[in-house]
Scaffold this motif. Sequence first.
Motif, PDB file in Angstrom:
ATOM      1  N   PRO A  86       2.665   8.689  -7.724  1.00 55.52           N
ATOM      2  CA  PRO A  86       2.565   7.235  -7.889  1.00 55.52           C
ATOM      3  C   PRO A  86       3.896   6.646  -8.372  1.00 55.52           C
ATOM      4  O   PRO A  86       4.539   7.195  -9.281  1.00 55.52           O
ATOM      5  N   ALA A  87       4.295   5.527  -7.741  1.00 54.73           N
ATOM      6  CA  ALA A  87       5.618   4.968  -8.002  1.00 54.73           C
ATOM      7  C   ALA A  87       5.641   3.990  -9.171  1.00 54.73           C
ATOM      8  O   ALA A  87       6.655   3.878  -9.862  1.00 54.73           O
ATOM      9  N   VAL A  88       4.531   3.284  -9.404  1.00 54.18           N
ATOM     10  CA  VAL A  88       4.527   2.262 -10.457  1.00 54.18           C
ATOM     11  C   VAL A  88       4.804   2.872 -11.841  1.00 54.18           C
ATOM     12  O   VAL A  88       5.623   2.338 -12.594  1.00 54.18           O
ATOM     13  N   PRO A  89       4.177   4.015 -12.200  1.00 50.72           N
ATOM     14  CA  PRO A  89       4.483   4.599 -13.514  1.00 50.72           C
ATOM     15  C   PRO A  89       5.949   5.012 -13.665  1.00 50.72           C
ATOM     16  O   PRO A  89       6.441   5.173 -14.781  1.00 50.72           O
ATOM     17  N   LEU A  90       6.668   5.161 -12.543  1.00 53.86           N
ATOM     18  CA  LEU A  90       8.092   5.521 -12.600  1.00 53.86           C
ATOM     19  C   LEU A  90       8.992   4.287 -12.614  1.00 53.86           C
ATOM     20  O   LEU A  90      10.212   4.398 -12.571  1.00 53.86           O
ATOM     21  N   SER A 131       6.758  -3.428  -5.786  1.00 47.23           N
ATOM     22  CA  SER A 131       6.971  -3.981  -4.443  1.00 47.23           C
ATOM     23  C   SER A 131       6.052  -5.186  -4.322  1.00 47.23           C
ATOM     24  O   SER A 131       5.245  -5.440  -5.225  1.00 47.23           O
ATOM     25  N   VAL A 132       6.150  -5.885  -3.207  1.00 47.83           N
ATOM     26  CA  VAL A 132       5.241  -7.032  -3.036  1.00 47.83           C
ATOM     27  C   VAL A 132       3.787  -6.572  -2.985  1.00 47.83           C
ATOM     28  O   VAL A 132       2.879  -7.374  -3.159  1.00 47.83           O
ATOM     29  N   TYR A 133       3.580  -5.294  -2.742  1.00 45.86           N
ATOM     30  CA  TYR A 133       2.212  -4.767  -2.657  1.00 45.86           C
ATOM     31  C   TYR A 133       1.648  -4.373  -4.014  1.00 45.86           C
ATOM     32  O   TYR A 133       0.513  -3.922  -4.102  1.00 45.86           O
ATOM     33  N   THR A 134       2.440  -4.489  -5.076  1.00 47.28           N
ATOM     34  CA  THR A 134       1.959  -4.042  -6.386  1.00 47.28           C
ATOM     35  C   THR A 134       1.873  -5.191  -7.377  1.00 47.28           C
ATOM     36  O   THR A 134       1.866  -4.974  -8.589  1.00 47.28           O
ATOM     37  N   GLU A 135       1.828  -6.412  -6.846  1.00 44.91           N
ATOM     38  CA  GLU A 135       1.688  -7.538  -7.758  1.00 44.91           C
ATOM     39  C   GLU A 135       0.279  -7.533  -8.340  1.00 44.91           C
ATOM     40  O   GLU A 135      -0.657  -7.096  -7.700  1.00 44.91           O
ATOM     41  N   GLY A 136       0.167  -7.971  -9.569  1.00 34.42           N
ATOM     42  CA  GLY A 136      -1.146  -7.986 -10.211  1.00 34.42           C
ATOM     43  C   GLY A 136      -1.364  -6.758 -11.064  1.00 34.42           C
ATOM     44  O   GLY A 136      -0.542  -5.843 -11.101  1.00 34.42           O
ATOM     45  N   GLU A 137      -2.505  -6.777 -11.749  1.00 33.15           N
ATOM     46  CA  GLU A 137      -2.830  -5.714 -12.704  1.00 33.15           C
ATOM     47  C   GLU A 137      -3.049  -4.380 -12.002  1.00 33.15           C
ATOM     48  O   GLU A 137      -3.337  -4.328 -10.811  1.00 33.15           O
ATOM     49  N   GLY A 138      -2.921  -3.309 -12.750  1.00 32.66           N
ATOM     50  CA  GLY A 138      -3.308  -1.996 -12.244  1.00 32.66           C
ATOM     51  C   GLY A 138      -2.129  -1.105 -11.920  1.00 32.66           C
ATOM     52  O   GLY A 138      -0.981  -1.549 -11.902  1.00 32.66           O
ATOM     53  N   ASP A 139      -2.459   0.157 -11.650  1.00 35.08           N
ATOM     54  CA  ASP A 139      -1.430   1.174 -11.403  1.00 35.08           C
ATOM     55  C   ASP A 139      -1.032   1.267  -9.930  1.00 35.08           C
ATOM     56  O   ASP A 139      -0.046   1.910  -9.613  1.00 35.08           O
ATOM     57  N   HIS A 140      -1.836   0.688  -9.066  1.00 34.97           N
ATOM     58  CA  HIS A 140      -1.552   0.741  -7.623  1.00 34.97           C
ATOM     59  C   HIS A 140      -1.174   2.160  -7.196  1.00 34.97           C
ATOM     60  O   HIS A 140      -0.061   2.396  -6.708  1.00 34.97           O
ATOM     61  N   PRO A 141      -2.059   3.129  -7.385  1.00 40.85           N
ATOM     62  CA  PRO A 141      -1.701   4.541  -7.154  1.00 40.85           C
ATOM     63  C   PRO A 141      -1.363   4.870  -5.709  1.00 40.85           C
ATOM     64  O   PRO A 141      -0.722   5.885  -5.442  1.00 40.85           O
ATOM     65  N   TYR A 142      -1.767   3.998  -4.771  1.00 37.23           N
ATOM     66  CA  TYR A 142      -1.488   4.246  -3.353  1.00 37.23           C
ATOM     67  C   TYR A 142      -0.023   3.954  -2.999  1.00 37.23           C
ATOM     68  O   TYR A 142       0.428   4.288  -1.917  1.00 37.23           O
ATOM     69  N   PHE A 143       0.715   3.327  -3.909  1.00 38.58           N
ATOM     70  CA  PHE A 143       2.145   3.079  -3.708  1.00 38.58           C
ATOM     71  C   PHE A 143       2.886   4.280  -4.301  1.00 38.58           C
ATOM     72  O   PHE A 143       2.912   4.464  -5.509  1.00 38.58           O
ATOM     73  N   MET A 144       3.429   5.117  -3.427  1.00 37.60           N
ATOM     74  CA  MET A 144       3.961   6.415  -3.863  1.00 37.60           C
ATOM     75  C   MET A 144       5.413   6.607  -3.472  1.00 37.60           C
ATOM     76  O   MET A 144       5.918   5.958  -2.555  1.00 37.60           O
ATOM     77  N   MET A 183      15.413   8.909 -11.195  1.00 42.51           N
ATOM     78  CA  MET A 183      14.654   7.716 -10.830  1.00 42.51           C
ATOM     79  C   MET A 183      14.502   6.806 -12.050  1.00 42.51           C
ATOM     80  O   MET A 183      13.893   7.184 -13.048  1.00 42.51           O
ATOM     81  N   GLN A 184      15.064   5.607 -11.936  1.00 43.82           N
ATOM     82  CA  GLN A 184      15.022   4.678 -13.067  1.00 43.82           C
ATOM     83  C   GLN A 184      14.212   3.422 -12.773  1.00 43.82           C
ATOM     84  O   GLN A 184      14.043   2.585 -13.644  1.00 43.82           O
ATOM     85  N   GLY A 185      13.795   3.286 -11.535  1.00 43.40           N
ATOM     86  CA  GLY A 185      12.940   2.151 -11.192  1.00 43.40           C
ATOM     87  C   GLY A 185      13.670   1.040 -10.473  1.00 43.40           C
ATOM     88  O   GLY A 185      14.903   1.021 -10.395  1.00 43.40           O
ATOM     89  N   GLY A 186      12.902   0.128  -9.932  1.00 44.69           N
ATOM     90  CA  GLY A 186      13.476  -0.993  -9.200  1.00 44.69           C
ATOM     91  C   GLY A 186      12.417  -1.651  -8.342  1.00 44.69           C
ATOM     92  O   GLY A 186      11.248  -1.232  -8.327  1.00 44.69           O
ATOM     93  N   PHE A 187      12.840  -2.702  -7.643  1.00 45.32           N
ATOM     94  CA  PHE A 187      11.920  -3.439  -6.759  1.00 45.32           C
ATOM     95  C   PHE A 187      12.313  -3.114  -5.323  1.00 45.32           C
ATOM     96  O   PHE A 187      13.445  -3.370  -4.916  1.00 45.32           O
ATOM     97  N   VAL A 188      11.399  -2.521  -4.588  1.00 50.86           N
ATOM     98  CA  VAL A 188      11.708  -2.133  -3.211  1.00 50.86           C
ATOM     99  C   VAL A 188      10.975  -3.042  -2.227  1.00 50.86           C
ATOM    100  O   VAL A 188       9.847  -3.470  -2.473  1.00 50.86           O
ATOM    101  N   ARG A 189      11.667  -3.302  -1.138  1.00 51.67           N
ATOM    102  CA  ARG A 189      11.098  -4.155  -0.083  1.00 51.67           C
ATOM    103  C   ARG A 189      11.172  -3.446   1.249  1.00 51.67           C
ATOM    104  O   ARG A 189      12.217  -2.881   1.593  1.00 51.67           O
ATOM    105  N   TYR A 190      10.073  -3.519   1.981  1.00 47.24           N
ATOM    106  CA  TYR A 190      10.075  -3.022   3.355  1.00 47.24           C
ATOM    107  C   TYR A 190      10.882  -3.982   4.228  1.00 47.24           C
ATOM    108  O   TYR A 190      11.155  -5.127   3.848  1.00 47.24           O
ATOM    109  N   HIS A 191      11.243  -3.530   5.398  1.00 46.75           N
ATOM    110  CA  HIS A 191      11.930  -4.351   6.388  1.00 46.75           C
ATOM    111  C   HIS A 191      11.087  -5.610   6.676  1.00 46.75           C
ATOM    112  O   HIS A 191       9.845  -5.547   6.655  1.00 46.75           O
ATOM    113  N   PRO A 192      11.745  -6.759   6.937  1.00 46.63           N
ATOM    114  CA  PRO A 192      11.004  -8.000   7.196  1.00 46.63           C
ATOM    115  C   PRO A 192       9.952  -7.878   8.310  1.00 46.63           C
ATOM    116  O   PRO A 192       8.983  -8.649   8.320  1.00 46.63           O
ATOM    117  N   ALA A 193      10.100  -6.921   9.225  1.00 43.22           N
ATOM    118  CA  ALA A 193       9.081  -6.758  10.280  1.00 43.22           C
ATOM    119  C   ALA A 193       7.700  -6.490   9.675  1.00 43.22           C
ATOM    120  O   ALA A 193       6.675  -6.771  10.304  1.00 43.22           O
TER     121      ALA A 193
END
Length: 170
Positions: A125-129, A133-146, A156-166
């Motif tokens: 899971p990426a959020v605890p690290l 991303s735009v898919y992890t807004e809101g409460e929770g651990d969003h464990p499907y974001f890996m 790994m120190q963290g950051g905001f990642v974005r998929y390609h605009p497509a």
Amino acid sequence: MTVRPEKPQDIAAIYAVNAAAFPTEAEAELVDALRDQGALAVSLVAEHEGQIVGHIAFSPMTMEGADSHLKAIGLAPVAVLPDIQRQGFGGQLVLAGIDACRKLGYDLVFLLGHTEYYPRFGFVPAVPLGYQSVYTEGEGDHPYFMVLPLHEETKMQGGFVRYHPAFDDL
Ligand SMILES: CC(C)(COP(=O)(O)OP(=O)(O)OC[C@H]1O[C@@H](n2cnc3c(N)ncnc32)[C@H](O)[C@@H]1OP(=O)(O)O)[C@@H](O)C(=O)NCCC(=O)NCCS
């Protein structure tokens, strides 16, 4: 079964595999859009008895924040023809894709996916690290974001990642 990079003559079969594996043609369209926009950094097919039976795509991501110096890539989509799922084709595509991304010099692979499937390849899971991303807004651990680091020394120190605009059209 062999896994190999896509060739121009595979494009229609790749579309068909994605259209068959997902409920709508959105993922098939996404792959075409990524290709058209030069963002299909890794595109591999699984070929079995002369037929394209699976496909995996990776596209570069942007990273803001602490890890902005790292090269991130997103795994999406991966698809295997419904009739022959659960025979290991998907797993071989994921492993070969990870290897290709490592060879291209990427540091991190991100994905949104089944939490029971991807840990077997080393995804965590990426959020605890510290990743968002735009898919992890809101409460929770969003464990499907890996995320999967591709090199032992990757810090790994963290950051905001974005998929390609497509992906915005998905
Ligand atoms: C996900 C997918 C690519 C896996 O391909 P595959 O060839 O079936 O994968 P493998 O044979 O290597 O691995 C099978 C494992 O995948 C997992 N898996 C497959 N589909 C799953 C699902 N819908 N939910 C949860 N786990 C799933 C299971 O853990 C299964 O293991 P099991 O047989 O021990 O239960 C394939 O099922 C598929 O095309 N699904 C539809 C499209 C999709 O959802 N893609 C992923 C999101 S981008």
